[in-house]
Design a protein around this motif. Structure first.
Motif, PDB file in Angstrom:
ATOM      1  N   GLU A 138       0.829  -1.210   0.000  1.00 17.19           N
ATOM      2  CA  GLU A 138       0.000   0.000   0.000  1.00 17.19           C
ATOM      3  C   GLU A 138       0.861   1.257   0.000  1.00 17.19           C
ATOM      4  OE1 GLU A 138      -3.283   2.359  -0.261  1.00 17.19           O
ATOM      5  OE2 GLU A 138      -3.064   0.202  -0.598  1.00 17.19           O
ATOM      6  N   SER A 139       1.976   1.246   0.717  1.00 13.60           N
ATOM      7  CA  SER A 139       2.870   2.407   0.713  1.00 13.60           C
ATOM      8  C   SER A 139       3.451   2.638  -0.678  1.00 13.60           C
ATOM      9  CB  SER A 139       4.002   2.214   1.731  1.00 13.60           C
ATOM     10  OG  SER A 139       3.509   2.246   3.050  1.00 13.60           O
ATOM     11  N   LYS A 142       0.771   4.070  -2.941  1.00 10.13           N
ATOM     12  CA  LYS A 142       0.572   5.508  -2.707  1.00 10.13           C
ATOM     13  C   LYS A 142       1.705   6.320  -3.330  1.00 10.13           C
ATOM     14  CE  LYS A 142      -2.132   5.066   1.550  1.00 10.13           C
ATOM     15  NZ  LYS A 142      -2.154   5.281   3.026  1.00 10.13           N
ATOM     16  N   SER A 145       1.120   6.449  -6.996  1.00 11.12           N
ATOM     17  CA  SER A 145       0.009   7.333  -7.321  1.00 11.12           C
ATOM     18  C   SER A 145       0.448   8.796  -7.299  1.00 11.12           C
ATOM     19  CB  SER A 145      -1.141   7.116  -6.330  1.00 11.12           C
ATOM     20  OG  SER A 145      -2.219   7.982  -6.603  1.00 11.12           O
TER      21      SER A 145
END
Length: 358
Positions: A138-139, A142, A145
């Motif tokens: 998830e890091s 992000k 993104s």
């Protein structure tokens, strides 16, 4: 704690009493400590983080599973403190991260415990790190993104007359505005014939119509990196530019389409290599195809010839074929991908088709 328990188990399995960890990222991975100037000493039933007054309070707040010791740097050397702990735990066999300490420094330290049998420990923590957990993925997602959005924000600025350095500075600024802790690495921003330098440094070259523009960059979130490359065209691509771009694109897609669990880095690379070798530009292809990405920009597993480490589920890797022709220019397309239980997922989302900027 689960990460630390794996080190406990490895020590027991190898009949070793303790492990010395020197690498900052390995220490972060095991303890949660995000500062510097620390060493971890791990026994089969206890773990210590050794630091000094600059990071002591931070370490105490971050390292629930480690006993934090504040060393008096004036009156006690690191080697003496380590020896005291080895003596306290009656340790006879010590493993150490030989890849992360200089030979000279290690010899100086080892003089303080000549009776201890020392063993090189290579990749103990790195072999745990290369398969990511959900939080790590998830890091990176992000961070990817943020990079996607920052590049989108930059597009209107890419025009004839602007310099490579101006664009690189603006891109890093855009990532910072969006929440990136730092650039993953100094941004690569190269125009025209300079795009043939795989890791060139942005300069004062001004962009002109007809130029290729290669951009390699990334963001950082919670210490985890993203890494993406896109190659643009200022104006309309000529036949050679379009052909080379499509060759690189097809090589990347061939590797990605073949990607499945339990392939080695060499096997994945082979699929891209087949496309590149059949093209008129085979002699100009870059070596290798990619690498793992996480707390380090380049980490296990690596993707290329001789890379026999298996790319397992939840590894995050880059796929980045390139063609670099001296005096003409270069094209690279790079994405971060992860193999999940539901198949391959792109973490970088910026469009991959040839983009002609007018």
């Amino acid at each position: 704690m689960k990460r630390l328990e794996k080190i406990f188990d490895k020590l027991s399995l190898n009949n070793l009493d303790a492990l010395l960890v020197f690498d900052d990222h390995n220490i972060t991975y095991l303890s949660g400590f995000t500062g510097h100037a620390a060493t971890a000493l791990i026994f089969q039933d206890a773990a210590y983080l050794l630091t000094d007054y600059r990071y002591f309070e931070q370490a105490k707040s971050q390292c629930d599973d480690f006993q934090v010791i504040c060393r008096d740097r004036v009156n006690q050397s690191l080697a003496v403190l380590i020896y005291e702990l080895l003596f306290k735990h009656a340790a006879n066999n010590l493993a150490f991260e030989a890849d992360h300490i200089s030979h000279g420094v290690w010899l100086d330290m080892q003089q303080h415990w000549p009776e201890i049998e020392c063993h090189r420990a290579s990749r103990w923590v790195e072999d745990l790190r290369y398969v990511k957990d959900a939080g790590e993925i998830e890091s990176i997602r992000k961070a990817a993104s943020i990079a996607d959005q920052a590049l989108t924000n930059l597009l209107d600025m890419i025009k004839p007359g602007v310099t490579e350095r101006e664009l690189a500075t603006e891109l890093e600024y855009q990532m910072a505005l969006l929440g990136s802790e730092a650039p993953s690495f100094p941004t690569i921003m190269l125009a025209a014939e300079r795009s043939a330098l795989p890791h060139g440094i942005p300069g004062n070259k001004k962009l002109a119509k007809g130029d290729l523009l290669l951009i390699d960059f990334g963001a950082v979130i919670s210490g985890y990196h993203s890494d993406m490359t896109r190659t643009f065209l200022l104006g309309k691509a000529d036949d050679k530019q379009r052909d080379i771009y499509q060759t690189v694109f097809k090589a990347q897609q061939a590797a990605i389409n073949a990607f499945n669990a339990e392939m080695t880095g060499a096997e994945i690379y082979h699929h891209a290599l087949q496309v590149l070798n059949k093209s008129p530009y085979a002699e100009y292809q870059g070596e290798g195809l990619g690498h793992g990405v996480g707390m380090d920009l380049h980490e296990f597993p690596f993707i290329g010839l001789g890379c026999d480490l298996t790319v397992r589920k939840h590894c995050v890797i880059t796929i980045e074929p390139g063609i670099y022709i001296p005096g003409w220019g270069g094209v690279r397309i790079e994405d971060d991908v992860v193999l999940t239980d539901n198949g391959l997922e792109y973490l970088t989302q910026f469009p991959r088709d040839l983009m002609e900027l007018h």
